[in-house]
Design a protein around this motif. Structure first.
Motif, PDB file in Angstrom:
ATOM      1  N   LEU A  14       0.819  -1.211   0.000  1.00 39.52           N
ATOM      2  CA  LEU A  14       0.000   0.000   0.000  1.00 39.52           C
ATOM      3  C   LEU A  14       0.854   1.263   0.000  1.00 39.52           C
ATOM      4  CD1 LEU A  14      -2.826   1.150   0.063  1.00 39.52           C
ATOM      5  CD2 LEU A  14      -2.828   0.909   2.546  1.00 39.52           C
ATOM      6  N   ASP A  15       1.888   1.290   0.836  1.00 41.51           N
ATOM      7  CA  ASP A  15       2.699   2.506   0.912  1.00 41.51           C
ATOM      8  C   ASP A  15       3.420   2.773  -0.410  1.00 41.51           C
ATOM      9  OD1 ASP A  15       4.392   0.369   1.183  1.00 41.51           O
ATOM     10  OD2 ASP A  15       5.532   1.195   2.853  1.00 41.51           O
ATOM     11  N   VAL A  18       0.945   4.523  -2.699  1.00 44.95           N
ATOM     12  CA  VAL A  18       0.780   5.928  -2.313  1.00 44.95           C
ATOM     13  C   VAL A  18       2.009   6.729  -2.716  1.00 44.95           C
ATOM     14  CG1 VAL A  18       0.447   7.504  -0.369  1.00 44.95           C
ATOM     15  CG2 VAL A  18      -0.783   5.325  -0.428  1.00 44.95           C
ATOM     16  N   ASN A  19       3.193   6.168  -2.526  1.00 43.29           N
ATOM     17  CA  ASN A  19       4.426   6.867  -2.928  1.00 43.29           C
ATOM     18  C   ASN A  19       4.442   7.142  -4.419  1.00 43.29           C
ATOM     19  OD1 ASN A  19       5.438   6.933  -0.329  1.00 43.29           O
ATOM     20  ND2 ASN A  19       6.622   5.040  -0.551  1.00 43.29           N
ATOM     21  N   GLN A  22       2.200  10.055  -5.114  1.00 41.18           N
ATOM     22  CA  GLN A  22       2.808  11.312  -4.669  1.00 41.18           C
ATOM     23  C   GLN A  22       3.937  11.744  -5.598  1.00 41.18           C
ATOM     24  OE1 GLN A  22       3.750   9.999  -0.672  1.00 41.18           O
ATOM     25  NE2 GLN A  22       2.030  11.138   0.200  1.00 41.18           N
ATOM     26  N   GLU A 185      -6.020   0.861   7.085  1.00 38.52           N
ATOM     27  CA  GLU A 185      -4.633   1.033   6.643  1.00 38.52           C
ATOM     28  C   GLU A 185      -4.479   2.268   5.758  1.00 38.52           C
ATOM     29  OE1 GLU A 185      -1.955  -0.667   7.729  1.00 38.52           O
ATOM     30  OE2 GLU A 185      -3.466  -1.483   9.105  1.00 38.52           O
ATOM     31  N   LEU A 186      -5.463   2.520   4.918  1.00 41.51           N
ATOM     32  CA  LEU A 186      -5.402   3.707   4.071  1.00 41.51           C
ATOM     33  C   LEU A 186      -5.365   4.986   4.902  1.00 41.51           C
ATOM     34  CD1 LEU A 186      -7.934   2.716   1.264  1.00 41.51           C
ATOM     35  CD2 LEU A 186      -5.505   3.231   0.927  1.00 41.51           C
ATOM     36  N   LYS A 188      -3.982   5.519   7.552  1.00 40.92           N
ATOM     37  CA  LYS A 188      -2.671   5.726   8.179  1.00 40.92           C
ATOM     38  C   LYS A 188      -1.661   6.351   7.215  1.00 40.92           C
ATOM     39  CE  LYS A 188      -3.217   1.688  11.242  1.00 40.92           C
ATOM     40  NZ  LYS A 188      -2.703   0.324  11.555  1.00 40.92           N
ATOM     41  N   GLN A 189      -2.012   6.416   5.940  1.00 37.87           N
ATOM     42  CA  GLN A 189      -1.081   6.892   4.924  1.00 37.87           C
ATOM     43  C   GLN A 189      -1.037   8.424   4.891  1.00 37.87           C
ATOM     44  OE1 GLN A 189       0.930   4.851   3.039  1.00 37.87           O
ATOM     45  NE2 GLN A 189       0.096   3.193   4.307  1.00 37.87           N
TER      46      GLN A 189
END
Length: 469
Positions: A14-15, A18-19, A22, A185-186, A188-189
């Protein structure tokens, strides 16, 4: 395009997803108006191509007829796209504003810029419109985004996953499916913005997660939206419009009229007319009508049925039939309902309509103010004075005079709540603003300087006093 819908699966953690979103935003690729319009065109074309699959999924998840599915979901998204395509250049253009005399020689402007990478969490009741309308606004504003459709509308979620996976690069728009654990979990991003549509209970969780990271939020929630029918209302027309607003999607609409506050002089007439309208729309046995919507799942079905067995509910004046196997509840009107009944303490979100009598206008305020500020309010009356008194005295997100729910379907009005019914608004330009930050820029001249602002100026204080008072 394949006939079989299989969601695109990206194996990255997941991270990492998101990275990637971004990084793509920081590259500046999403900023040009040409890029934004190009992506909106792609989304519009994909919606047209996927229309049969979207209609089939809405039928499977919520038993929506083709008419209802297109008019309340697909068509409204296409309208948002059309408005954004025609106006996004104007929305994104820096705007000159006045500059005070104390800043002589300078010019001032307000510059919209994207918020960055946003998380958009959609609901189950309008799983296409309330998922994709924010996407349209986020694209128009120049953001990248992560989408999380509701797992309670699984067929629609699968089609949306396929559509998004086919249309957009994963570093621009990513979609992830799953349940509450995925949402947790989302949250927390490190997103730049949370956009959530759903219940106030989950909205509090989203806001709490946002507060820990100081992430701005837009919350589109719900509440008990009253519908007021005065003694001078056009009862026949009011009955049709109230039934339409209440029974669209079997009452599972955030802005559906939740309960009626009806003048005692016209209550029985309204109830009788509404019963006739129900039969005109859906027949004498609505739960057998294939075009009548179903309750989304067994849990919500049993929650709604439990309202009818509450000792504080008075009696069923019309309807009350249920079909547990089909998850259907007939349109049901309740009389003699106490304000302490559960049906008056919780948002109903179903085809059950309590009738509350009033004689004095103050009775209306006492009833409405017994609940938190509603997302919507509707007033039926032929008196402009009465209309304005109600609109002026009761806080609510938005609403209609002599109609229901139709304010939701325009791109030119802000849609959003107040207090526990929501934070922020969107639709059309208001959606662009929801996903944008407006920077204030002062551009000063280098041709001359203003000496009186400096500490060495003999007459500085006197001049500043005159300029600023």
């Amino acid at each position: 395009m394949n006939d079989e819908i299989t969601p695109a699966v990206i194996a990255d953690p997941l991270d990492a997803k998101v990275n990637r979103l971004q990084s793509y935003y920081r590259s500046g690729a999403t900023r040009s108006i040409a890029f934004r319009k190009g992506q909106l065109h792609k989304l519009r074309n994909a919606i047209h191509q996927y229309e049969p699959q979207l209609l089939a999924a809405l039928k499977q998840d919520l038993n929506k007829s083709e008419l209802e599915a297109y008019s309340t979901e697909i068509g409204l998204v296409l309208k948002e796209i059309r408005v954004a395509l025609s106006r996004v250049r104007r929305w994104a253009k820096p705007k000159r504003v006045r500059t005070p005399l104390s800043h002589f020689g300078a010019s001032s402007q307000i510059v919209p810029e994207p918020l960055g990478t946003t998380l958009i969490i959609g609901p189950w009741n309008y799983p296409i419109y309330l998922m994709l309308a924010p996407v349209v606004a986020a694209i128009a504003a120049g953001n990248t985004m992560m989408l999380k459709p509701s797992e309670m509308a699984p067929a629609t979620s699968r089609v949306l996953a396929a559509l998004i996976g086919e249309v957009f690069r994963p570093e621009f728009v990513a979609l992830i499916e799953g349940g509450a654990d995925v949402t947790t979990e989302l949250l927390k991003q490190p997103f730049d913005h949370f956009f959530f549509t759903g219940s106030p209970q989950v909205g509090r969780i989203v806001m709490e997660a946002a507060a820990k990271k100081l992430i701005p939020v837009t919350l589109e929630l719900g509440g008990k939206s009253p519908c007021i029918v005065h003694k001078d209302a056009n009862i026949e027309l009011a009955a049709r419009r109230i039934v339409f607003g209440k029974l669209t999607n079997a009452g599972q609409t955030c802005v559906a009229p939740d309960y009626l506050i009806v003048h005692k002089a016209v209550k029985q007439q309204l109830l009788s007319k509404m019963a006739s309208v129900v039969e005109d729309f859906y027949g004498k046995e609505p739960i057998l009508n294939p075009a009548y919507g179903k309750i989304v799942n067994e849990r919500h079905f049993h929650r709604l049925v439990s309202y009818l067995h509450d000792d504080n509910v008075g009696h069923v004046a019309y309807g009350g039939q249920i079909d547990e196997a089909a998850c259907k509840i007939a349109p049901t009107f309740l009389e003699g309902v106490s304000l302490q009944a559960r049906v008056m303490q919780e948002e109903i979100f179903g085809p059950i309509m309590p009738f509350i009598e009033y004689e004095q206008t103050e009775d209306i305020y006492a009833t409405v103010q017994a609940s938190p500020k509603p997302l919507a309010l509707y007033v039926f009356s032929g008196s402009p004075e009465f209309q304005q008194e109600i609109i002026g005295r009761i806080p609510f997100g938005g609403g209609c005079i002599n109609d229901t729910i139709m304010h939701l379907a325009t791109s030119y009005l802000p849609f959003g709540g107040i207090g526990t019914s929501g934070i922020g608004s969107y639709h059309g330009e208001h959606g662009f603003k929801a996903f944008s930050h407006y920077k204030g820029i002062l551009k000063q001249s280098n041709l001359f300087d203003i000496p009186f602002r400096y500490p060495t100026s003999k007459w500085g204080l006197a001049i500043i006093r005159k300029l600023l008072r």
